[in-house]
Design a protein around this motif. Structure first.
Motif, PDB file in Angstrom:
ATOM      1  N   ILE A 182       0.843  -1.195   0.000  1.00 33.40           N
ATOM      2  CA  ILE A 182       0.000   0.000   0.000  1.00 33.40           C
ATOM      3  C   ILE A 182       0.884   1.253   0.000  1.00 33.40           C
ATOM      4  O   ILE A 182       0.585   2.240  -0.667  1.00 33.40           O
ATOM      5  CB  ILE A 182      -0.947  -0.021   1.216  1.00 33.40           C
ATOM      6  CG1 ILE A 182      -1.912  -1.206   1.091  1.00 33.40           C
ATOM      7  CG2 ILE A 182      -1.714   1.292   1.326  1.00 33.40           C
ATOM      8  CD1 ILE A 182      -2.656  -1.526   2.350  1.00 33.40           C
ATOM      9  N   ALA A 183       2.013   1.172   0.715  1.00 35.08           N
ATOM     10  CA  ALA A 183       2.935   2.307   0.758  1.00 35.08           C
ATOM     11  C   ALA A 183       3.629   2.505  -0.581  1.00 35.08           C
ATOM     12  O   ALA A 183       4.075   3.602  -0.899  1.00 35.08           O
ATOM     13  CB  ALA A 183       3.971   2.095   1.850  1.00 35.08           C
ATOM     14  N   GLY A 184       3.751   1.418  -1.351  1.00 38.41           N
ATOM     15  CA  GLY A 184       4.469   1.505  -2.615  1.00 38.41           C
ATOM     16  C   GLY A 184       5.906   1.069  -2.493  1.00 38.41           C
ATOM     17  O   GLY A 184       6.677   1.161  -3.447  1.00 38.41           O
ATOM     18  N   LEU A 185       6.302   0.603  -1.296  1.00 39.63           N
ATOM     19  CA  LEU A 185       7.682   0.161  -1.095  1.00 39.63           C
ATOM     20  C   LEU A 185       7.896  -1.229  -1.679  1.00 39.63           C
ATOM     21  O   LEU A 185       9.015  -1.629  -1.947  1.00 39.63           O
ATOM     22  CB  LEU A 185       8.027   0.175   0.397  1.00 39.63           C
ATOM     23  CG  LEU A 185       7.986   1.560   1.038  1.00 39.63           C
ATOM     24  CD1 LEU A 185       8.107   1.465   2.551  1.00 39.63           C
ATOM     25  CD2 LEU A 185       9.095   2.441   0.472  1.00 39.63           C
ATOM     26  N   GLU A 186       6.790  -1.967  -1.842  1.00 44.25           N
ATOM     27  CA  GLU A 186       6.846  -3.234  -2.569  1.00 44.25           C
ATOM     28  C   GLU A 186       5.872  -3.116  -3.735  1.00 44.25           C
ATOM     29  O   GLU A 186       4.856  -2.421  -3.633  1.00 44.25           O
ATOM     30  CB  GLU A 186       6.393  -4.408  -1.690  1.00 44.25           C
ATOM     31  CG  GLU A 186       7.160  -4.604  -0.412  1.00 44.25           C
ATOM     32  CD  GLU A 186       8.491  -5.301  -0.617  1.00 44.25           C
ATOM     33  OE1 GLU A 186       8.795  -5.667  -1.772  1.00 44.25           O
ATOM     34  OE2 GLU A 186       9.226  -5.446   0.375  1.00 44.25           O
ATOM     35  N   GLN A 187       6.201  -3.791  -4.833  1.00 45.88           N
ATOM     36  CA  GLN A 187       5.260  -3.809  -5.942  1.00 45.88           C
ATOM     37  C   GLN A 187       4.472  -5.105  -5.872  1.00 45.88           C
ATOM     38  O   GLN A 187       5.055  -6.178  -5.898  1.00 45.88           O
ATOM     39  CB  GLN A 187       6.016  -3.740  -7.269  1.00 45.88           C
ATOM     40  CG  GLN A 187       6.798  -2.453  -7.406  1.00 45.88           C
ATOM     41  CD  GLN A 187       7.152  -2.160  -8.851  1.00 45.88           C
ATOM     42  OE1 GLN A 187       6.547  -2.670  -9.765  1.00 45.88           O
ATOM     43  NE2 GLN A 187       8.139  -1.294  -9.036  1.00 45.88           N
ATOM     44  N   GLU A 241      -6.272   5.068  -8.358  1.00 47.01           N
ATOM     45  CA  GLU A 241      -5.605   3.772  -8.395  1.00 47.01           C
ATOM     46  C   GLU A 241      -4.098   4.000  -8.271  1.00 47.01           C
ATOM     47  O   GLU A 241      -3.519   4.735  -9.067  1.00 47.01           O
ATOM     48  CB  GLU A 241      -5.922   3.095  -9.711  1.00 47.01           C
ATOM     49  CG  GLU A 241      -5.789   1.606  -9.658  1.00 47.01           C
ATOM     50  CD  GLU A 241      -6.522   0.961 -10.817  1.00 47.01           C
ATOM     51  OE1 GLU A 241      -6.092   1.192 -11.956  1.00 47.01           O
ATOM     52  OE2 GLU A 241      -7.513   0.248 -10.577  1.00 47.01           O
ATOM     53  N   VAL A 242      -3.472   3.429  -7.242  1.00 46.82           N
ATOM     54  CA  VAL A 242      -2.023   3.645  -7.077  1.00 46.82           C
ATOM     55  C   VAL A 242      -1.209   2.413  -7.459  1.00 46.82           C
ATOM     56  O   VAL A 242      -0.014   2.503  -7.708  1.00 46.82           O
ATOM     57  CB  VAL A 242      -1.667   4.070  -5.641  1.00 46.82           C
ATOM     58  CG1 VAL A 242      -2.225   5.448  -5.339  1.00 46.82           C
ATOM     59  CG2 VAL A 242      -2.132   3.043  -4.636  1.00 46.82           C
ATOM     60  N   ALA A 243      -1.845   1.254  -7.466  1.00 45.59           N
ATOM     61  CA  ALA A 243      -1.135   0.044  -7.886  1.00 45.59           C
ATOM     62  C   ALA A 243      -2.103  -0.885  -8.586  1.00 45.59           C
ATOM     63  O   ALA A 243      -3.159  -1.217  -8.040  1.00 45.59           O
ATOM     64  CB  ALA A 243      -0.515  -0.655  -6.681  1.00 45.59           C
ATOM     65  N   ILE A 293       8.700   8.024   1.332  1.00 50.23           N
ATOM     66  CA  ILE A 293       7.291   8.263   1.659  1.00 50.23           C
ATOM     67  C   ILE A 293       7.061   9.755   1.838  1.00 50.23           C
ATOM     68  O   ILE A 293       6.002  10.285   1.494  1.00 50.23           O
ATOM     69  CB  ILE A 293       6.935   7.528   2.968  1.00 50.23           C
ATOM     70  CG1 ILE A 293       7.154   6.037   2.823  1.00 50.23           C
ATOM     71  CG2 ILE A 293       5.526   7.867   3.407  1.00 50.23           C
ATOM     72  CD1 ILE A 293       5.970   5.234   2.461  1.00 50.23           C
ATOM     73  N   SER A 294       8.071  10.452   2.392  1.00 49.62           N
ATOM     74  CA  SER A 294       7.921  11.882   2.659  1.00 49.62           C
ATOM     75  C   SER A 294       7.882  12.702   1.384  1.00 49.62           C
ATOM     76  O   SER A 294       7.649  13.902   1.437  1.00 49.62           O
ATOM     77  CB  SER A 294       9.074  12.386   3.522  1.00 49.62           C
ATOM     78  OG  SER A 294       9.060  11.745   4.762  1.00 49.62           O
ATOM     79  N   LEU A 338       4.709   9.958  -4.495  1.00 51.54           N
ATOM     80  CA  LEU A 338       3.573  10.632  -5.108  1.00 51.54           C
ATOM     81  C   LEU A 338       2.234  10.135  -4.565  1.00 51.54           C
ATOM     82  O   LEU A 338       1.183  10.540  -5.023  1.00 51.54           O
ATOM     83  CB  LEU A 338       3.618  10.444  -6.629  1.00 51.54           C
ATOM     84  CG  LEU A 338       4.889  10.967  -7.314  1.00 51.54           C
ATOM     85  CD1 LEU A 338       4.839  10.713  -8.807  1.00 51.54           C
ATOM     86  CD2 LEU A 338       5.077  12.460  -7.033  1.00 51.54           C
ATOM     87  N   ARG A 339       2.271   9.206  -3.593  1.00 54.70           N
ATOM     88  CA  ARG A 339       1.011   8.627  -3.112  1.00 54.70           C
ATOM     89  C   ARG A 339       0.362   9.490  -2.041  1.00 54.70           C
ATOM     90  O   ARG A 339      -0.772   9.274  -1.678  1.00 54.70           O
ATOM     91  CB  ARG A 339       1.242   7.228  -2.570  1.00 54.70           C
ATOM     92  CG  ARG A 339       1.535   6.249  -3.674  1.00 54.70           C
ATOM     93  CD  ARG A 339       1.537   4.801  -3.207  1.00 54.70           C
ATOM     94  NE  ARG A 339       1.900   3.969  -4.345  1.00 54.70           N
ATOM     95  CZ  ARG A 339       1.812   2.658  -4.367  1.00 54.70           C
ATOM     96  NH1 ARG A 339       1.378   2.005  -3.296  1.00 54.70           N
ATOM     97  NH2 ARG A 339       2.150   1.979  -5.441  1.00 54.70           N
ATOM     98  N   ASN A 340       1.123  10.424  -1.506  1.00 52.37           N
ATOM     99  CA  ASN A 340       0.645  11.287  -0.430  1.00 52.37           C
ATOM    100  C   ASN A 340       0.090  10.491   0.748  1.00 52.37           C
ATOM    101  O   ASN A 340      -1.063  10.611   1.133  1.00 52.37           O
ATOM    102  CB  ASN A 340      -0.412  12.272  -0.961  1.00 52.37           C
ATOM    103  CG  ASN A 340      -0.581  13.440  -0.005  1.00 52.37           C
ATOM    104  OD1 ASN A 340       0.317  13.708   0.804  1.00 52.37           O
ATOM    105  ND2 ASN A 340      -1.705  14.114  -0.079  1.00 52.37           N
ATOM    106  N   ILE A 341       0.957   9.643   1.285  1.00 54.69           N
ATOM    107  CA  ILE A 341       0.595   8.867   2.459  1.00 54.69           C
ATOM    108  C   ILE A 341       1.655   9.091   3.514  1.00 54.69           C
ATOM    109  O   ILE A 341       2.763   9.540   3.202  1.00 54.69           O
ATOM    110  CB  ILE A 341       0.535   7.360   2.126  1.00 54.69           C
ATOM    111  CG1 ILE A 341       1.808   6.976   1.376  1.00 54.69           C
ATOM    112  CG2 ILE A 341      -0.690   7.037   1.332  1.00 54.69           C
ATOM    113  CD1 ILE A 341       1.885   5.540   1.045  1.00 54.69           C
TER     114      ILE A 341
END
Lengths: 358, 585
Positions: free
Chosen positions: A51-56, A68-70, B201-202, A82-85
């Protein structure tokens, strides 16, 4: 600013072995706190990192606030920045070469926030987490709990759409963990942010979560409000994981009745399955009532023999022999009522016993 | 044993233990004084006198600060010092760029063949600096350099010139990058990837993360590696001797040697300049120790991280090719140059066809090399010195390492400090100090193999002890205590428990010492005679004599010898000694 999170059919397959996350779907409403709970290696952290985008992810879709982010099938992968989380890490991950203010201000530097507005935002969020006096300190002079507050402030300062927390309390000592646990819920609710929280600690999950999702082997076993999780476990794993320690074998003899191998019949309200199914009856040790021998006989009242009792101060756990099984029961109170070899009666509550297929 | 007899025996036992401890520490301290303190003291005294120890014999007359002050005001010294600082500063900068780039590539990117790149990044440590300099002078001397010849064939109007400050900086930079690499690669590996993920993330871009989070966090490692490479460059003699001489770029080390080669030799001036060099080095070593022992940002201890790997996409082939280019520059080109120069009758190459004309090649340079009795003797001498150094240095290092780390003998702190001192003394300075300490003594050690061996033992003591201590500390204290409980004494325990367990480490440390000793140039320069000629000095002689063919042949012989020995050391220590081999330059 809080947004809805929708995860659907998420799958993550690492190079070897079974998938770390296997067809997981859930929804977190805007402003809700959802806790992913499970033993280590169950895939909860991997879900969070996807969800963070650190893993695909390998398959499935993730959308935040309608974006949709992924969606690997369509080649969609929005990078984390760019996910603004916001995210809080288990190891705090505060930057030791910066002061508290510099740490918290860092995300604003990359968002082109005017300087005075950034200053105001930092001050406000530091006040929210209770670190106003520490703003100019180097973070290396802070305690673990304070560092985690810095990490929280840093994740909240830019009002992210979603806050992700990866076992944020597990590096703290027990006492601090309890205090920060209660405060964390207040801060998150006050910030009105949607939050997804990962932990292996049930107590944490129950206190923090509006809803709890229990994961095992990469699968989401059940997601519901804490009260429901403890009183209506959907499967044996969730029942076990939330502390059900007594399992009695039997067979459904009629709707609402389970016949045991010893001949007795247990009445169960709202049973699953059909007549003739082999089942396990799951009973929480806290829900078993103990009576002195000879006291009135209700439904599901059976004779039992005390094998041993263990005094824990404010409660006593008993090992009992009844219905051909060894059963555990817990009774609150500072005065133990029974001792070994006593013959007593147990009452199995029909409303709080659950039937699962064997 | 009853309580009474125990009470009676214990004080006597303890008393004997204490006096034995003092005796032992005393003996070690005397030995260390003899090896380290006495020569350095003589160096200081030498700087304060105007006598010539060769002419006047042993004895110090006319002590005054005048000589030292004159040297401090000498413009030639200023020039050499400035050159040293510029060359080492520039070299360090280049080393940081190369070392940091490769450590990032190896630890943090998905570049293919990372194990290969990691190995390549360490290779220069094993190249003897003198040989590297000789090879590069063959490649890039302004007139006859092979690279320049080839460029001329292609018709490009550009000429390399390695005999310049720029050339010196370039060679320093590429050969000492591994020092930066070693430090930064392990720091990057030990960094919590969450620190970078939090920045991601930031909202920071990958490049911003590199400069606002990653590099600041490993700053202590970068500075540490920087200082170490600067220190090693400052003390090195071979490279500036080869590259600096034609362009007349004296640095401190070459200037010191020149002073002792004048006639009459200016030994006390040399001692003064050596002290300046020692002070600068000592200050840098102090700084480096401070950085190393200072507050580290690597906070979470004992946790294995899976470092975040950046997907470089097609750029990963660019990073791979950087490593290949580095390998070519550091190893392939110099080796080819040495081979061509060693086997070619004449180095002058008219055309491409001539380069591949087999008739131009022969073994004549090797024949002439081995026809020279001095060359053969230098090889035997080197082996002899190496063997003596390894055996006695190894035993001494074991004794010191064990005393410092495993006993509570009195004075072990002083032993530790004195035995670490040589870290801050460049090899060349040790050479000058030993010269002052022994040359005037009649019938003494000067002129024998032993003076070289003693100087080497002193010079490499810190490295040997460090290599040994690692394996000593791996032996759990309780293993020894169990042996004492079983009734073995201290020496019995060392013999039956410690030595067998530490043997791989001891053997590796001795091999390391052997390798360091046979490639040592700086301290040999002042201590050899024609009877005790060693390989490194003779190689420099050949080079300065202008015979490129024999120089190259001899370089190849030495490199091959070293390669075999390093292979053995690597096998014996399973990689443990690798990093130390290059430490002494």
């Amino acid at each position: 600013m809080s947004a809805e999170l929708i995860v659907s059919h998420l799958r993550k397959q690492f190079a070897v072995g079974r998938p770390a996350v296997d067809d997981v779907s859930f929804r977190v409403a805007a402003g809700e706190i959802v806790v992913l709970l499970g033993p280590s290696g169950c895939g909860k952290t991997t879900t969070l990192r996807c969800i963070a985008g650190l893993e695909q992810p390998t398959a499935g879709t993730i959308s935040i606030g309608g974006d949709e982010v992924a969606a690997p099938e369509r080649g969609v992968h929005v990078p984390p920045r760019l996910r603004n989380i916001g995210m809080v890490f288990q190891s705090y991950a505060v930057w030791p070469h910066m002061t508290v203010r510099q740490n918290v201000n860092y995300p604003l530097r990359h968002r082109k926030v005017p300087r005075d507005e950034a200053e105001r935002k930092v001050d406000r969020v530091l006040e929210l987490v209770g670190l106003s006096e520490y703003a100019e300190r180097p973070v290396t002079q802070l305690s673990g709990g304070q560092m985690q507050r810095v990490a929280l402030a840093r994740a909240l300062v830019y009002e992210p759409r979603i806050l992700l927390l990866d076992e944020p309390l597990s590096n703290l000592d027990a006492k601090l963990r309890l205090r920060l646990r209660d405060e964390l819920r207040r801060i998150i609710k006050e910030a009105k942010v949607t939050a997804l929280y990962v932990t292996h600690d049930q107590a944490e999950a129950v206190v923090l979560g509006d809803r709890i999702g229990v994961m095992e082997n990469g699968k989401l076993m059940q997601m519901s409000a804490p009260v429901e999780l403890y009183n209506k476990p959907e499967n044996l794993f969730v029942a076990n994981f939330t502390g059900v320690s007594n399992l009695i074998k039997g067979e459904i003899s009629a709707p609402g009745a389970v016949r045991l191998s010893t001949g007795e019949t247990l009445r169960i309200t709202a049973p699953r399955g059909k007549t003739g199914d082999a089942v396990l009856v799951a009973i929480r040790p806290e829900n078993i009532q103990l009576r002195p021998n000879g006291e009135g006989a209700d439904t599901n009242s059976f004779p039992a023999r005390v094998i041993e009792g263990h005094f824990h101060g404010t409660q006593t756990t008993y090992a009992l022999e009844t219905l051909g099984h060894r059963i555990e029961a817990i009774e609150l109170g500072t005065v133990p009522r029974f001792s070994a070899h006593d013959t007593i009666r147990v009452v199995i509550p029909p409303d709080h016993s659950w039937v699962f297929p064997q | 044993m009853t309580a009474e007899t125990a009470a009676l025996v214990a004080p006597r036992e303890a008393g004997r233990r204490i006096s034995f401890g003092w005796l032992w520490s005393g003996a070690l301290l005397v030995l260390l004084t003899f090896l380290v303190i006495y020569p350095v003291a003589m160096l200081v005294l030498g700087a304060l006198t105007n006598t010539n120890p060769v002419v006047d014999g042993f004895g110090i007359y006319d002590l005054s600060l005048k000589n030292f002050i004159t040297v401090l005001g000498n413009p030639n010294v200023h020039f050499a010092l400035a050159n040293s600082l510029i060359a080492c500063g520039g070299g360090t900068l280049l080393a940081v760029i190369i070392g940091l780039t490769f450590s990032w590539v190896v630890v943090r990117t998905n570049t293919p063949c990372k194990r290969f790149i990691a190995a390549v990044s360490m290779i220069p440590l094993f190249v003897p600096p003198l040989v590297a300099a000789v090879a590069w002078s063959i490649l890039a001397s302004p007139k006859t350099g092979l690279l320049n010849t080839m460029i001329k064939w292609v018709g490009i109007d550009f000429r390399f010139d390695v005999y310049t400050m720029g050339g010196l900086i370039a060679i320093f930079g590429i050969y000492y990058a591994p020092y930066v690499y070693m430090f930064t690669a392990s720091a990057l590996r030990n960094m919590d990837p969450a620190l970078e993920e939090a920045a991601e993330i930031s909202g920071a871009t990958p490049v911003r993360i590199l400069f606002t989070v990653t590099f600041p966090l490993i700053a202590p490692a970068i500075i540490s590696g920087m200082l170490l490479s600067f220190i090693v460059m400052l003390g090195i003699y071979g490279i500036p001797a080869v590259l600096g001489a034609p362009g007349d770029i004296p640095v401190l080390t070459t200037y010191i040697f020149k002073l002792t080669n004048w006639s009459p030799p200016l030994y006390s001036t040399a001692a003064s300049v050596a002290i300046i060099l020692m002070i600068v080095t000592g200050f840098l070593v102090f700084l480096q120790q401070k950085v190393v022992s200072g507050r580290s940002y690597i906070t979470v201890a004992g946790k294995a991280f899976r470092p975040g790997v950046m997907n470089l996409g097609p750029w990963r082939y660019l990073t791979l090719s950087l490593a290949v280019i580095y390998l070519i520059v550091v190893v392939v080109l110099p080796t080819l140059a040495l081979i061509v120069a060693a086997f070619r009758k004449f180095l002058f190459i008219r055309s491409v066809e001539s380069l591949f004309d087999l008739k131009q090649y022969s073994l004549i340079h090797f024949e002439r090399l081995f026809d020279n009795p001095l060359a053969v003797r230098s090889i035997w001498n080197t082996m002899e010195v190496g063997l003596i150094t390894a055996v006695f240095g190894g035993i001494l290092a074991f004794a010191i390492g064990y005393t410092v780390h495993r006993t509570n003998a009195a004075g072990r702190r002083s032993i530790d400090v004195i035995s670490t001192l040589p870290v801050a003394i460049p090899g060349l300075v040790i050479g000058v100090a030993y010269l002052w300490a022994w040359i005037g003594l009649p019938g003494g050690l000067y002129g024998t193999i032993w003076i070289l061996a003693l100087a080497f033992i002193a010079r490499f003591m810190p490295d040997t002890i460090k290599a040994l201590s690692t394996s000593l500390l791996q032996i759990h204290k309780e293993l020894e205590e169990a042996s004492w409980i079983c009734g073995k004494g201290l020496l019995g325990t060392i013999r039956t428990i410690v030595l067998p367990l530490a043997r791989p480490g001891v053997i590796a440390a001795m091999t390391l010492l052997f390798i360091l000793a046979i490639r040592e140039l700086g301290s040999s320069l002042f201590l050899y005679t024609s009877n005790t000629m060693v390989m490194a000095v003779l190689l420099l002689d050949y080079y300065e004599g202008g015979n490129v063919g024999i120089t190259s042949a001899f370089s190849l012989v030495q490199t091959l010898l070293l390669a075999v020995l390093i292979g053995i050391a690597h096998f014996l220590s399973r990689g443990g000694a690798d990093t130390s081999v290059g430490r002494a330059g």
